[in-house]
Scaffold this active site. Sequence first.
Site, PDB file in Angstrom:
ATOM      1  N   HIS A  97      44.643  41.447  36.823  1.00 12.35           N
ATOM      2  CA  HIS A  97      44.605  42.906  36.992  1.00 12.35           C
ATOM      3  C   HIS A  97      43.772  43.341  38.190  1.00 12.35           C
ATOM      4  CE1 HIS A  97      46.700  43.004  33.290  1.00 12.35           C
ATOM      5  NE2 HIS A  97      45.661  42.739  32.519  1.00 12.35           N
TER       6      HIS A  97
ATOM      7  N   GLN B 226      47.107  32.769  40.204  1.00 15.79           N
ATOM      8  CA  GLN B 226      47.948  33.699  40.943  1.00 15.79           C
ATOM      9  C   GLN B 226      47.378  34.007  42.322  1.00 15.79           C
ATOM     10  OE1 GLN B 226      46.733  37.384  38.169  1.00 15.79           O
ATOM     11  NE2 GLN B 226      48.186  37.999  39.736  1.00 15.79           N
TER      12      GLN B 226
END
Length: 268
Positions: A111, A87
């Site tokens: 996260h 990502q």
Amino acid sequence: MLSLDDLGIVQGTDKSSVCHGYLKHYERLFAPWQHDPITLVEIGVFDGASLRTWRQFFSRARIVGLDIDRDCLRHAAEGIEVVIGSQTDAAFLDEVARWTRPNIIIDDGSHQADDIMFTFEHMFRHLVPGGCYVIEDLSAHVGPNASYWRGKAECPPTDHFGRFFQEVATRQCPDIERIEAFPSAVAIWKSARTNLDAVEARVAQLLDSGDATAESFYRQALFLRDRGKIGQAEVAIARAIEMDSTRPWYHTAREDILARAQARTAAE
């Protein structure tokens, strides 16, 4: 029939009420799509439990999971695709978003604050109009361990997306229809309007012709302002005030538009 939360408990996903409790909210948010041929992209596969939960809840959906761990490929199944990539890779995110055309994106990845914001900037623009982008586990970014999850970000995502609430409330984010927050997560809905360019062109024609009422010119000014067409917005609000100078909200809008024009000039 089992509820979405019940399905999650059976599959053992931490999204169920046994752990984070997201699924009760998702059932309410996603129920209109339950039997539609949508695409759901989830960032972060882990043990595949949430992918299996989505597959059971959505009867016609295409479920796509993204992860950096190649071992996650074993969770691919009928109706479930698993794609390997990071990502933090802009090209990868853009490519996946283009060929999936997602209706729902759920970020349950690293996260880390910088990854969360980077991914949102690249993926939200590819979301289908009317779609929903969810960011989970925001509670990690408050409290004593928040610095661990900061990464290279200048601020935590709670601050970054908190500003969106203000911008949406003041009509500065025309691409965002609404934002819903629930414990440890936020859902950001993309505007369902799909023909804004055509609307803008028609508004420009009316502006040139002068064929509108004062109230119409005022609302056209707001539309043009929100689309970033500050020069045209100035013209529209000036015409509204010229036709009717008694309405204070016209003058308030003009002050706001002129302030944005000055800020843009200063930035350039």
